[in-house]
Scaffold this motif. Sequence first.
Motif, PDB file in Angstrom:
ATOM      1  N   PRO A 459       0.799  -1.237   0.000  1.00 54.84           N
ATOM      2  CA  PRO A 459       0.000   0.000   0.000  1.00 54.84           C
ATOM      3  C   PRO A 459       0.825   1.277   0.000  1.00 54.84           C
ATOM      4  CG  PRO A 459      -0.024  -1.034   2.170  1.00 54.84           C
ATOM      5  CD  PRO A 459       0.685  -1.986   1.266  1.00 54.84           C
ATOM      6  N   SER A 460       2.142   1.185   0.174  1.00 53.09           N
ATOM      7  CA  SER A 460       2.952   2.400   0.270  1.00 53.09           C
ATOM      8  C   SER A 460       3.568   2.827  -1.063  1.00 53.09           C
ATOM      9  CB  SER A 460       4.079   2.195   1.297  1.00 53.09           C
ATOM     10  OG  SER A 460       4.852   1.058   0.966  1.00 53.09           O
ATOM     11  N   ASP A 461       3.351   2.056  -2.145  1.00 52.25           N
ATOM     12  CA  ASP A 461       3.941   2.424  -3.434  1.00 52.25           C
ATOM     13  C   ASP A 461       3.064   3.476  -4.116  1.00 52.25           C
ATOM     14  OD1 ASP A 461       5.228   2.650  -5.823  1.00 52.25           O
ATOM     15  OD2 ASP A 461       5.023   0.558  -6.418  1.00 52.25           O
ATOM     16  N   PRO A 462       3.589   4.687  -4.314  1.00 54.11           N
ATOM     17  CA  PRO A 462       2.758   5.741  -4.917  1.00 54.11           C
ATOM     18  C   PRO A 462       2.379   5.477  -6.371  1.00 54.11           C
ATOM     19  CG  PRO A 462       5.022   6.495  -4.580  1.00 54.11           C
ATOM     20  CD  PRO A 462       4.913   5.180  -3.910  1.00 54.11           C
ATOM     21  N   LEU A 463       3.159   4.629  -7.072  1.00 56.45           N
ATOM     22  CA  LEU A 463       2.850   4.346  -8.468  1.00 56.45           C
ATOM     23  C   LEU A 463       1.471   3.698  -8.613  1.00 56.45           C
ATOM     24  CD1 LEU A 463       3.894   4.433 -11.361  1.00 56.45           C
ATOM     25  CD2 LEU A 463       4.982   2.208 -10.977  1.00 56.45           C
ATOM     26  N   ILE A 464       1.055   2.930  -7.637  1.00 59.36           N
ATOM     27  CA  ILE A 464      -0.261   2.280  -7.696  1.00 59.36           C
ATOM     28  C   ILE A 464      -1.367   3.329  -7.735  1.00 59.36           C
ATOM     29  CG2 ILE A 464      -1.853   0.789  -6.436  1.00 59.36           C
ATOM     30  CD1 ILE A 464       0.623  -0.610  -5.251  1.00 59.36           C
ATOM     31  N   TYR A 465      -1.226   4.373  -6.921  1.00 54.51           N
ATOM     32  CA  TYR A 465      -2.255   5.415  -6.860  1.00 54.51           C
ATOM     33  C   TYR A 465      -2.289   6.224  -8.154  1.00 54.51           C
ATOM     34  CZ  TYR A 465      -2.207   4.045  -1.997  1.00 54.51           C
ATOM     35  OH  TYR A 465      -2.273   3.303  -0.847  1.00 54.51           O
ATOM     36  N   ASN A 466      -1.133   6.376  -8.794  1.00 57.27           N
ATOM     37  CA  ASN A 466      -1.117   7.041 -10.092  1.00 57.27           C
ATOM     38  C   ASN A 466      -1.919   6.250 -11.109  1.00 57.27           C
ATOM     39  OD1 ASN A 466       0.234   9.060 -12.083  1.00 57.27           O
ATOM     40  ND2 ASN A 466       0.679   7.059 -12.973  1.00 57.27           N
ATOM     41  N   GLU A 467      -1.727   4.919 -11.118  1.00 57.78           N
ATOM     42  CA  GLU A 467      -2.443   4.088 -12.086  1.00 57.78           C
ATOM     43  C   GLU A 467      -3.940   4.053 -11.789  1.00 57.78           C
ATOM     44  OE1 GLU A 467      -1.018   3.030 -14.807  1.00 57.78           O
ATOM     45  OE2 GLU A 467       0.818   3.959 -14.060  1.00 57.78           O
ATOM     46  N   LEU A 468      -4.307   4.055 -10.525  1.00 61.22           N
ATOM     47  CA  LEU A 468      -5.727   4.137 -10.177  1.00 61.22           C
ATOM     48  C   LEU A 468      -6.318   5.471 -10.635  1.00 61.22           C
ATOM     49  CD1 LEU A 468      -5.679   2.574  -6.589  1.00 61.22           C
ATOM     50  CD2 LEU A 468      -6.938   1.676  -8.563  1.00 61.22           C
ATOM     51  N   GLY A 469      -5.509   6.524 -10.538  1.00 61.97           N
ATOM     52  CA  GLY A 469      -5.949   7.828 -11.044  1.00 61.97           C
ATOM     53  C   GLY A 469      -6.151   7.816 -12.548  1.00 61.97           C
ATOM     54  N   VAL A 470      -5.277   7.118 -13.265  1.00 61.37           N
ATOM     55  CA  VAL A 470      -5.427   7.003 -14.730  1.00 61.37           C
ATOM     56  C   VAL A 470      -6.732   6.286 -15.069  1.00 61.37           C
ATOM     57  CG1 VAL A 470      -4.453   5.913 -16.788  1.00 61.37           C
ATOM     58  CG2 VAL A 470      -2.950   7.083 -15.179  1.00 61.37           C
ATOM     59  N   VAL A 471      -7.027   5.226 -14.319  1.00 64.23           N
ATOM     60  CA  VAL A 471      -8.289   4.504 -14.554  1.00 64.23           C
ATOM     61  C   VAL A 471      -9.487   5.422 -14.290  1.00 64.23           C
ATOM     62  CG1 VAL A 471      -9.749   2.645 -13.653  1.00 64.23           C
ATOM     63  CG2 VAL A 471      -7.329   2.210 -14.102  1.00 64.23           C
ATOM     64  N   ALA A 472      -9.470   6.152 -13.177  1.00 60.95           N
ATOM     65  CA  ALA A 472     -10.582   7.061 -12.861  1.00 60.95           C
ATOM     66  C   ALA A 472     -10.730   8.137 -13.936  1.00 60.95           C
ATOM     67  CB  ALA A 472     -10.343   7.700 -11.488  1.00 60.95           C
ATOM     68  N   TYR A 473      -9.611   8.660 -14.450  1.00 57.74           N
ATOM     69  CA  TYR A 473      -9.655   9.685 -15.503  1.00 57.74           C
ATOM     70  C   TYR A 473     -10.319   9.127 -16.763  1.00 57.74           C
ATOM     71  CZ  TYR A 473      -8.030  13.282 -18.769  1.00 57.74           C
ATOM     72  OH  TYR A 473      -7.975  14.281 -19.713  1.00 57.74           O
ATOM     73  N   ASN A 474      -9.922   7.907 -17.153  1.00 55.07           N
ATOM     74  CA  ASN A 474     -10.484   7.315 -18.371  1.00 55.07           C
ATOM     75  C   ASN A 474     -11.950   6.937 -18.202  1.00 55.07           C
ATOM     76  OD1 ASN A 474      -8.366   6.855 -20.620  1.00 55.07           O
ATOM     77  ND2 ASN A 474      -7.264   6.303 -18.749  1.00 55.07           N
ATOM     78  N   MET A 475     -12.367   6.743 -16.954  1.00 53.25           N
ATOM     79  CA  MET A 475     -13.784   6.458 -16.695  1.00 53.25           C
ATOM     80  C   MET A 475     -14.566   7.742 -16.427  1.00 53.25           C
ATOM     81  SD  MET A 475     -13.274   3.033 -14.346  1.00 53.25           S
ATOM     82  CE  MET A 475     -15.002   2.671 -14.133  1.00 53.25           C
ATOM     83  N   LYS A 476     -13.906   8.889 -16.695  1.00 55.70           N
ATOM     84  CA  LYS A 476     -14.510  10.227 -16.575  1.00 55.70           C
ATOM     85  C   LYS A 476     -14.895  10.581 -15.136  1.00 55.70           C
ATOM     86  CE  LYS A 476     -16.260  10.057 -21.325  1.00 55.70           C
ATOM     87  NZ  LYS A 476     -14.986  10.578 -21.843  1.00 55.70           N
ATOM     88  N   GLU A 477     -14.232   9.955 -14.184  1.00 54.97           N
ATOM     89  CA  GLU A 477     -14.421  10.306 -12.773  1.00 54.97           C
ATOM     90  C   GLU A 477     -13.295  11.263 -12.384  1.00 54.97           C
ATOM     91  OE1 GLU A 477     -14.466   6.632 -10.640  1.00 54.97           O
ATOM     92  OE2 GLU A 477     -16.241   5.853 -11.686  1.00 54.97           O
ATOM     93  N   TYR A 478     -13.413  12.515 -12.852  1.00 55.46           N
ATOM     94  CA  TYR A 478     -12.290  13.455 -12.771  1.00 55.46           C
ATOM     95  C   TYR A 478     -11.988  13.888 -11.336  1.00 55.46           C
ATOM     96  CZ  TYR A 478     -13.201  13.587 -17.771  1.00 55.46           C
ATOM     97  OH  TYR A 478     -13.382  13.223 -19.077  1.00 55.46           O
ATOM     98  N   ARG A 479     -13.022  14.057 -10.504  1.00 56.24           N
ATOM     99  CA  ARG A 479     -12.763  14.457  -9.126  1.00 56.24           C
ATOM    100  C   ARG A 479     -12.008  13.358  -8.377  1.00 56.24           C
ATOM    101  NH1 ARG A 479     -11.863  18.966  -7.322  1.00 56.24           N
ATOM    102  NH2 ARG A 479     -13.719  19.760  -8.414  1.00 56.24           N
TER     103      ARG A 479
END
Length: 592
Positions: A459-479
Motif C-alpha cells: 500500500p505504500s507504493d505511490p505508483l499504484i495510486y497514479n495508475e488508479l488515477g489514470v483509470v478514474a480519468y479514463n472512466m470520466k471520474e475526474y474528481r
Amino acid sequence: MTQSVPSKQSRTLNRMRNSNFGFPRIPPTSSAAAEPSPKRRRIGEATDPPPEMREEALERLRGVVRDCAGKHLYRSAIFLADKVAAATGDPCDVYMLAQALFLGRQFRRALHLLNNSRLLRDLRFRFLAAKCLEELKEWHQCLLMLGDAKVDEHGNVLDQDDGSDIYFDKDAEVHEINIKSALCFLRGKAYEALDNRDLACQWYKAAVKADPLCYEALECLVDNYMLTCEEESELLSSLQFGGEDGWLSAFYSCLITKHEKEYLVEAKFKELEQEACSISSSSSGETMKNNIDVLACKAEYYHQSGEYQKCFQLTSSLLERDPFHLKSTLVHLATAMELGHSNDLYLLACNLVKDYPQKALSWFAVGCYYYCIKKYDQARRYFGKATGLDGTFPPAWIGTGIAYAAQEEGDQAMAAFRTAARLFPGCHLPTLYMGMQYVRMHNFKLAEQFFTQAKSICPSDPLIYNELGVVAYNMKEYRKAVQLFELTLDRTSSSLNEMWEPTLVNLGHALRKLKEYQKAVSYYEKALTLPTKSLSAFAGLAYTYHLMDNFEAAINYYHKALWLKPDDQFCTDMLTYALESICQSTARRRIV
C-alpha cells in the motif's frame, strides 16, 4: 682403531627408534624414580604411554584436523579425523570426521557414517545428515531425516518434543546460531525446492523467529518476495533480539524499507549508525555507516523512489569497492537500464557472464543490455535463459513480461506476469503490470481490480495510486482522479523528480477537465521544471491557456510542443485555431 660404518638396515632401525611420528615425545624415566617391576621386562617390549600423554597426542591431532579444514586441506583433514575417530570412538570425533567428509564433498560417505553412528538423536548429527541429503538433491529424504514437525502460518513451530532429541554441545549455544533455527531453515529450503512455497515461507519465518541471527532465512523471505509489506513488518516486530543486537534490528528495519518518506528512511539509517556503536570499535559508528550491505540497502531505496542518478552513483562506488557484491550489481543493472546507460550494461554483462556463467543474474544482465538498445527479441531470449537457470529469480520474469509488452504482445506479457505473481506473492509489480496491460486494452474495470490487488500487497507504493488515477480519468471520474493523483504526490518518498512528471501532467489534465484552469496551469508548470519537459506537458499547458482565452501564451506553448514533435496533429490543428482566434479578436478590437 677404525670405526665400522653402520649398515643401511641399522640406520633405518635407529631412525625408527628416535622418531615419534608426530606424537609428543615421552621423557625417559630416571632409574632413581622408577618403581621396581615385579616382572622383568624383555628387551624391545612396548610399553603403553600414560593416558594423559595419549590424550595430549589425540588433542594435537584434533587441532591439526581443524587447521586442515581451515586451510581447505580436506583430504588431510579426512585422513587424520578418521584415525582419531577410530582411536576413540567418541561421538565428537565421529562428528568431526563427518564434517571433514562433508567439506570434502564426500556426501554419500558422510551420510553412511552418520547413519551407522546410531547418534542421529543428536540434533547436530541429524542436521549434518540432512545437509548431505540437501547436497544430493534428495529433498524428500532430507525432510524425513529432519523429522516430523508442524508450523502455523505465522511461523510458530508446534513443538512435538518427546524428549528423544539431544544436543551434546549445549554449552556452546551462547555463541552459535540456534540449532533449531538451522533445522527450520533447511526445512524451508527443502519445501521451496519441492515448489511448496507456502510451507517454505512458514519454515523460513520459523527459522528467523527461532534465532534472529539467521539472516539467510530473512533474506530468502525478502529477496524472493514471499511476504507482503505488512507481513514483513509484523514478522520484524515479533522477533526477539538480544540485548546487544539492537544494530541487527535496525538493519532489518532498513532492509524491508521500500517506499516510505525520505525523512523516515534517513531516521532509520541514523538509528542503525547509533546502534552500531555497540559492536564497532569506533565510537562514531563510521564502520557500519560505510558498510557495503547498509549502503546497498540505501541504493535499493533510491531505486524504488525513482532517484536513479543518485542510485547509480552510489552503486558505481560500491562496485568499485567490491565488484562481486551481487546485490549491489542487481540494483546497478536496473538503474543503468532506467538511465539508458547501454555501455555500462554491456561491460557489466560481459564480466558477469565470464565470472558467473551459471548464475541467472549474468544472463539477466545481457537481457537488460538488449532491452536498453531496444532489441526486444534478444532481450526476451536472455531473460528466458535466466529463468531457466533459476526459476525463482523475480527480475527475470518481470523483464520477460516487460519485453513482450514493449512489442505489443499482450498475451505473452500477461502469461509472464501471471507466472511472476504466482511465484512471488509478496511482489506487487506483476499485478501492477497486469493492470497496466488492461489499461492498454481499455478494460478499465478489470485494470482497477488488479491495481487494488497490488495496493493490498504494497500500500505504500505511490505508483499504484497514479495508475488508479489514470483509470478514474479514463472512466470520466475526474474528481476521484484528482484525489488519487494528489495522493500519489503526497506519498512520494522524496522531492519530485522526473519519475513523477507524468503524475503532474495527469493531475493538470484532470483539473482542466474540472475547469480549474489556474490549478491546472500550476501543475503543468511544475512538470516543465523537471528535466523531461514532455510534449504532453507543453500541449496540456497550451490548451489550458487556449481555454482561458490567453491566445498569446497558448500559441507560444503550441510552438514549443511542435518543436518537440513537428507532426503532432492535435497541436498543429489547435495552433491554427488559436492563430485564427487571435486574429479575429484583434479585428474585433479594431472595429470597436
